[in-house]
Design an enzyme around this catalytic site. Structure first.
Site, PDB file in Angstrom:
ATOM      1  N   SER A  16      -5.666   4.741  -3.437  1.00 28.35           N
ATOM      2  CA  SER A  16      -6.513   4.943  -2.250  1.00 28.35           C
ATOM      3  C   SER A  16      -7.995   4.718  -2.510  1.00 28.35           C
ATOM      4  O   SER A  16      -8.840   5.344  -1.874  1.00 28.35           O
ATOM      5  CB  SER A  16      -6.356   6.346  -1.651  1.00 28.35           C
ATOM      6  OG  SER A  16      -5.017   6.618  -1.410  1.00 28.35           O
ATOM      7  N   GLY A  18      -9.354   1.863  -1.993  1.00 28.14           N
ATOM      8  CA  GLY A  18      -9.797   0.801  -1.095  1.00 28.14           C
ATOM      9  C   GLY A  18      -9.798  -0.577  -1.748  1.00 28.14           C
ATOM     10  O   GLY A  18     -10.692  -1.380  -1.494  1.00 28.14           O
ATOM     11  N   ILE A 150       4.470   2.152 -14.515  1.00 30.34           N
ATOM     12  CA  ILE A 150       5.521   1.390 -15.198  1.00 30.34           C
ATOM     13  C   ILE A 150       5.910   0.177 -14.360  1.00 30.34           C
ATOM     14  O   ILE A 150       6.051  -0.931 -14.861  1.00 30.34           O
ATOM     15  CB  ILE A 150       6.752   2.291 -15.434  1.00 30.34           C
ATOM     16  CG1 ILE A 150       6.396   3.328 -16.509  1.00 30.34           C
ATOM     17  CG2 ILE A 150       7.963   1.471 -15.856  1.00 30.34           C
ATOM     18  CD1 ILE A 150       7.479   4.334 -16.777  1.00 30.34           C
ATOM     19  N   GLU A 151       6.050   0.367 -13.028  1.00 29.71           N
ATOM     20  CA  GLU A 151       6.584  -0.716 -12.219  1.00 29.71           C
ATOM     21  C   GLU A 151       5.616  -1.885 -12.035  1.00 29.71           C
ATOM     22  O   GLU A 151       6.007  -2.957 -11.608  1.00 29.71           O
ATOM     23  CB  GLU A 151       7.068  -0.175 -10.870  1.00 29.71           C
ATOM     24  CG  GLU A 151       6.003   0.571 -10.115  1.00 29.71           C
ATOM     25  CD  GLU A 151       6.566   1.483  -9.031  1.00 29.71           C
ATOM     26  OE1 GLU A 151       7.787   1.718  -9.028  1.00 29.71           O
ATOM     27  OE2 GLU A 151       5.778   1.952  -8.201  1.00 29.71           O
ATOM     28  N   THR A 190     -18.010   8.605 -16.300  1.00 28.00           N
ATOM     29  CA  THR A 190     -17.557   7.221 -16.475  1.00 28.00           C
ATOM     30  C   THR A 190     -16.243   7.148 -17.265  1.00 28.00           C
ATOM     31  O   THR A 190     -15.649   6.087 -17.365  1.00 28.00           O
ATOM     32  CB  THR A 190     -18.605   6.383 -17.240  1.00 28.00           C
ATOM     33  OG1 THR A 190     -18.743   6.922 -18.563  1.00 28.00           O
ATOM     34  CG2 THR A 190     -19.953   6.418 -16.555  1.00 28.00           C
ATOM     35  N   LYS A 191     -15.827   8.276 -17.811  1.00 27.92           N
ATOM     36  CA  LYS A 191     -14.648   8.245 -18.681  1.00 27.92           C
ATOM     37  C   LYS A 191     -13.387   7.718 -17.982  1.00 27.92           C
ATOM     38  O   LYS A 191     -12.655   6.915 -18.564  1.00 27.92           O
ATOM     39  CB  LYS A 191     -14.408   9.645 -19.263  1.00 27.92           C
ATOM     40  CG  LYS A 191     -13.455   9.655 -20.431  1.00 27.92           C
ATOM     41  CD  LYS A 191     -14.072   9.082 -21.700  1.00 27.92           C
ATOM     42  CE  LYS A 191     -14.730  10.171 -22.496  1.00 27.92           C
ATOM     43  NZ  LYS A 191     -15.506   9.691 -23.628  1.00 27.92           N
ATOM     44  N   GLN A 194     -13.526   4.082 -18.110  1.00 27.31           N
ATOM     45  CA  GLN A 194     -13.302   3.570 -19.468  1.00 27.31           C
ATOM     46  C   GLN A 194     -11.819   3.570 -19.819  1.00 27.31           C
ATOM     47  O   GLN A 194     -11.290   2.602 -20.365  1.00 27.31           O
ATOM     48  CB  GLN A 194     -14.041   4.446 -20.477  1.00 27.31           C
ATOM     49  CG  GLN A 194     -15.557   4.402 -20.365  1.00 27.31           C
ATOM     50  CD  GLN A 194     -16.190   5.340 -21.400  1.00 27.31           C
ATOM     51  OE1 GLN A 194     -15.764   5.391 -22.532  1.00 27.31           O
ATOM     52  NE2 GLN A 194     -17.202   6.078 -20.986  1.00 27.31           N
ATOM     53  N   GLY A 355       6.379   2.677  18.835  1.00 23.72           N
ATOM     54  CA  GLY A 355       7.042   3.709  18.059  1.00 23.72           C
ATOM     55  C   GLY A 355       8.549   3.563  18.134  1.00 23.72           C
ATOM     56  O   GLY A 355       9.075   2.829  18.983  1.00 23.72           O
ATOM     57  N   CYS A 382       4.228  -1.940  23.569  1.00 20.70           N
ATOM     58  CA  CYS A 382       5.613  -1.959  23.084  1.00 20.70           C
ATOM     59  C   CYS A 382       6.368  -0.737  23.620  1.00 20.70           C
ATOM     60  O   CYS A 382       6.724  -0.710  24.782  1.00 20.70           O
ATOM     61  CB  CYS A 382       5.652  -2.067  21.565  1.00 20.70           C
ATOM     62  SG  CYS A 382       7.163  -2.846  21.007  1.00 20.70           S
ATOM     63  N   HIS A 509       2.609  -6.558  20.321  1.00 20.18           N
ATOM     64  CA  HIS A 509       1.588  -5.720  19.677  1.00 20.18           C
ATOM     65  C   HIS A 509       0.271  -6.500  19.572  1.00 20.18           C
ATOM     66  O   HIS A 509       0.020  -7.129  18.540  1.00 20.18           O
ATOM     67  CB  HIS A 509       2.040  -5.321  18.268  1.00 20.18           C
ATOM     68  CG  HIS A 509       3.114  -4.299  18.249  1.00 20.18           C
ATOM     69  ND1 HIS A 509       2.843  -2.948  18.247  1.00 20.18           N
ATOM     70  CD2 HIS A 509       4.458  -4.414  18.243  1.00 20.18           C
ATOM     71  CE1 HIS A 509       3.987  -2.278  18.235  1.00 20.18           C
ATOM     72  NE2 HIS A 509       4.982  -3.146  18.233  1.00 20.18           N
ATOM     73  N   GLU A 511      -2.604  -5.530  18.974  1.00 17.47           N
ATOM     74  CA  GLU A 511      -3.547  -5.009  17.980  1.00 17.47           C
ATOM     75  C   GLU A 511      -3.552  -5.818  16.686  1.00 17.47           C
ATOM     76  O   GLU A 511      -4.537  -5.815  15.956  1.00 17.47           O
ATOM     77  CB  GLU A 511      -3.275  -3.527  17.683  1.00 17.47           C
ATOM     78  CG  GLU A 511      -1.978  -3.207  16.967  1.00 17.47           C
ATOM     79  CD  GLU A 511      -0.789  -2.968  17.901  1.00 17.47           C
ATOM     80  OE1 GLU A 511      -0.767  -3.552  19.007  1.00 17.47           O
ATOM     81  OE2 GLU A 511       0.125  -2.212  17.511  1.00 17.47           O
TER      82      GLU A 511
END
Ligand code: GLN
Length: 562
Positions: A16, A18, A150-151, A190-191, A194, A355, A382, A509, A511
Site C-alpha cells: 500500500s 502507492g 516467496i511468491e 532509513t533502515k 536499506q 454490485g 449496472c 460501467h 466509470e
C-alpha cells in the site's frame, strides 16, 4: 525494428505504498515529454484474475476494452496516461501457471521436467514481451506485492534476466519504499529502506531509483544517507511525500526530475516536459467555484477501493465544471422507506453503483424511489440501472413482483434474465457480458446530449439483461424511455425518465473510461444536474428565508407604534 525500453517498478517494506500511482506518474511524465508508453501489472498471487476476488479484500475489479477483469492499478494507469490496456497488461502467477500447465498437459514440453526456472520465468518474460510492441517507446512493468515475498521470486528473477538480455541502458529499476517517522525518537528512519534494497540486491537487482514514501519529505542528510547505504545516486533518491491528491504526484516527481533520470539511464532523448494541461486540471481541482453533494447508495461502501473508478469519475465530472464533488457513502442495507428521506435529503444527486448479490437490494430500490418522486437527479450504473427499472415496474407500472432473476429466480415477473434465458439470444459462452460494446443513442435523450454523438462504446461486466420482449412495452407505456441499445443484438443499454430533471441508468460501467483530463460525459452531466438542483434548492431555501423574514419584519412593522 526499434525495441522499447523498460521501467521495472518493485515495492519494499510494506504494501500500500502507492506503487501503482508511482508507476502511473512516471508514465505520465514520460508521455508529457512526447514518448509513447504502456503499463503492465504482474501480480504474484495465485488467483487466475481478480474477477472472482471480493471487492472488500481486493478493491474494484477494473475492466479493459477487451474484457479482461484486472487489478485496480490498471485504472490508475489509464487515468494518468493515454495507454490502451488489454488482457496482456495484467497477469498473475495463477494465469502464468495455468498457461504452463495447459502446455504441459498437451505434451508441449516433450517429456522434459517443467520447472520454475526456466519455464515460469520464461512465461513471465513472454508476458512482458507481449506488450513490448513497436509502437511503444517505454514499457513500465509493476510487480505486485513486496520484495521478499516467496511468491514474487520468479518475477524478480525474470526481471533480472530481462536486464541481462536488454543491457543496462535497456531498463531501469525503480524501487518504492517507506521512510517512516518514529515519533518517540523524533526521527525519520532509513533502515527499512536499506533492508529492502539489501533484499532486492540478494536477488541480483540493484535499483536505479528509490521512491521513498514519507509523510513530509526529508532533508539532504537523509537523502545522502539513503544514497550511500543503498548505492543509488543522490538525485535518484526521490522523496514521495503525502499529498492532497494523487494527481499531484507527477508534479512532485517532475520537481525532482524523475523523468530526466529515467531518460538519462535509458539513454533516451525526448522533448521538453509539457505539464500545462495537467497543472491546469490541478488548479481547477483546488479552486472549485462551488460544491455538490452526491450520495452513493451501495453495498461495499465501507471499503472505498471497491468503488475506485467510480469515485474518480465523480471527481472528474466535477472537475469538468470546477465543482467540488463531496461523496456521501451510504450503506444500502441501512435504507428503508421510513428512514430514506432522513438519510438522503442532504444529497443533491443520488447514485446507485454496480454490485453482485442480494444484500442491500431493497435499500437501493427505496433510494431510487426517493430520487424519482423528489426530482433528485439519479444515476444508476449496472445494478443501479437494473434497480431503477425494477422500482419503476413495481411502483409506477404496478407489477409488484417485478425482480431480477438474480435475486428472485422464481418471480413470475423476471425483468432481468441471464443472457441464455433471453429468447432469441444465442448463448455467448461465458456467463458474463464483459468488455466494450457499442451502443447507439436515441436523439433527444439525456445520454445523447451528454455524449454529443450517436454511437459510443462503453465497458460491461454483468450477467443479467433487461427482459425486453416481455417488459419493454409496459415500461415505455408508463413513460420510461430506452435511449441506448447495442446496434446488432439490441440489448438495452440505457433507460431514462424524460419527465424528470435527470434520471438515467446504464447497463455498462462508464466509470472505467473517465480521466481527469477527459471526464466521462454521463458523470459530467449527472454532476451538472445535481448542482443545478443544489442551486434551485438554495434559491428555494433563500426564498423561504426571505418569506419568513418578510413575515416577521412585516408583523413588526404592523405592530409598531405609530
Ligand atoms: N449483478 C448484476 C448482473 O450481474 C449487476 C452487475 C454489476 O453491477 N456489475 O447483471
Amino acid at each position: 525494428m526499434s525495441r522499447p525500453k523498460y521501467v521495472f517498478v518493485t515495492g519494499g517494506v510494506v504494501s500500500s505504498l502507492g506503487k501503482g500511482i508511482a508507476s502511473s506518474s512516471i508514465a505520465n511524465l514520460l508521455e508529457c515529454r512526447g514518448l509513447r508508453v504502456t503499463l503492465q501489472k504482474l501480480d504474484p498471487y495465485l488467483n487466475v484474475d481478480p474477477g472472482t476476488m471480493s471487492p472488500f479484500q481486493h478493491g474494484e475489479v477494473f475492466v479493459t476494452d477487451d474484457g479482461a477483469e484486472t487489478d485496480l492499478d490498471l485504472g490508475h494507469y489509464e487515468r494518468f496516461t493515454h495507454a490502451v490496456l488489454t488482457r496482456a497488461h495484467n497477469a498473475t502467477s495463477g494465469s502464468i501457471y495455468e498457461r504452463i500447465l495447459a502446455r504441459e498437459r498437451r505434451g508441449d514440453y516433450l517429456g522434459k521436467t517443467v520447472q520454475v526456472i526456466p519455464h515460469v520465468t520464461d512465461a513471465i518474460r513472454e508476458q512482458i514481451a507481449k506488450v513490448s510492441t513497436e509502437d511503444i517507446d517505454v514499457v513500465l512493468t509493476e510487480i505486485g506485492g513486496t520484495v521478499g515475498d516467496i511468491e514474487s521470486l520468479p518475477f524478480m528473477e525474470a526481471l533480472r534476466q530481462v536486464r541481462q538480455q536488454v543491457g543496462r541502458d535497456g531498463c531501469v529499476f525503480v524501487h518504492v519504499t517507506l521512510v517512516p517517522y518514529i515519533a518517540a525518537a523524533g526521527e525519520l528512519k532509513t533502515k527499512p529502506t536499506q533492508h529492502s534494497v539489501k533484499e532486492l540486491r540478494a536477488l541480483g537487482i540493484q535499483p536505479d531509483i528509490l521512491v521513498c514514501r514519507t509523510e513530509t519529505g526529508f532533508s539532504r542528510e537523509i537523502r545522502e544517507k539513503i544514497a550511500s547505504f543503498c548505492d543509488v545516486d543522490r538525485e535518484a533518491v526521490i522523496a514521495a511525500r503525502d499529498v492532497d491528491t494523487v494527481y499531484q504526484v507527477p508534479v512532485e516527481f517532475a520537481e525532482q526530475g524523475v523523468d530526466d533520470i529515467v531518460l538519462d539511464r535509458l539513454r533516451l532523448t525526448a522533448g521538453p516536459r509539457s505539464l500545462g494541461p495537467w497543472q491546469d486540471m490541478l488548479d481547477r481541482l483546488r479552486n472549485p467555484r462551488d460544491k455538490v453533494r452526491i450520495g452513493v447508495v451501495g453495498k461495499y461502501v465501507d471499503y472505498e477501493d471497491s468503488y475506485k473508478s467510480l469515485k474518480e469519475a465523480l471527481l472528474h465530472g466535477g472537475l469538468a465544471q470546477s465543482l467540488d464533488v463531496e461523496i456521501g457513502w451510504q450503506e444500502a442495507e441501512s435504507i428503508t422507506r421510513e428512514t430514506c428521506a432522513g438519510q438522503l435529503e442532504r444529497y443533491d444527486g443520488i447514485l446507485v453503483p454496480g454490485g453482485f448479490g442480494i444484500r442491500g437490494i431493497d435499500g437501493m430500490i427505496e433510494a431510487v424511489r426517493y430520487a424519482r418522486v423528489n426530482d433528485v437527479p439519479y444515476f444508476g450504473i449496472c445494478l443501479g440501472m437494473q434497480m431503477m427499472v425494477i422500482e419503476f415496474l413495481r411502483n409506477v407500472c404496478g407489477i409488484r413482483e417485478a425482480h431480477s432473476a438474480e435475486f428472485d429466480p422464481k418471480s413470475p415477473h423476471r425483468a432481468f434474465l441471464k443472457l441464455r434465458e433471453l429468447k432469441g439470444v444465442e448463448d455467448l459462452g461465458g456467463t458474463m457480458r464483459v468488455g466494450a460494446w457499442p451502443c447507439r443513442l436515441t436523439p433527444g435523450s439525456f445520454a445523447r446530449s451528454a455524449y454529443g454523438r450517436e454511437e459510443i462504446s462503453e465497458r460491461h461486466r454483468h450477467r443479467y439483461e433487461f427482459n425486453r420482449p416481455e417488459y419493454e412495452q409496459v415500461l415505455t407505456g408508463h413513460g420510461m424511455r430506452i435511449t441506448g441499445e447495442t446496434p446488432e443484438v439490441d440489448y438495452v443499454e440505457i433507460c431514462e425518465l424524460p419527465s424528470h430533471p435527470w434520471f438515467l441508468g446504464c447497463q455498462f460501467h462508464p466509470e472505467f473510461k473517465s480521466k481527469p483530463l477527459d471526464p466521462q460525459p454521463l458523470f459530467r452531466e449527472f454532476v451538472r444536474a445535481s448542482h443545478q438542483r443544489r442551486l434551485r434548492q438554495g434559491k428555494a431555501l433563500a426564498d423561504i428565508e426571505a418569506d419568513q423574514f418578510l413575515r416577521l419584519f412585516g408583523a413588526r412593522l404592523q405592530g409598531a407604534p405609530g
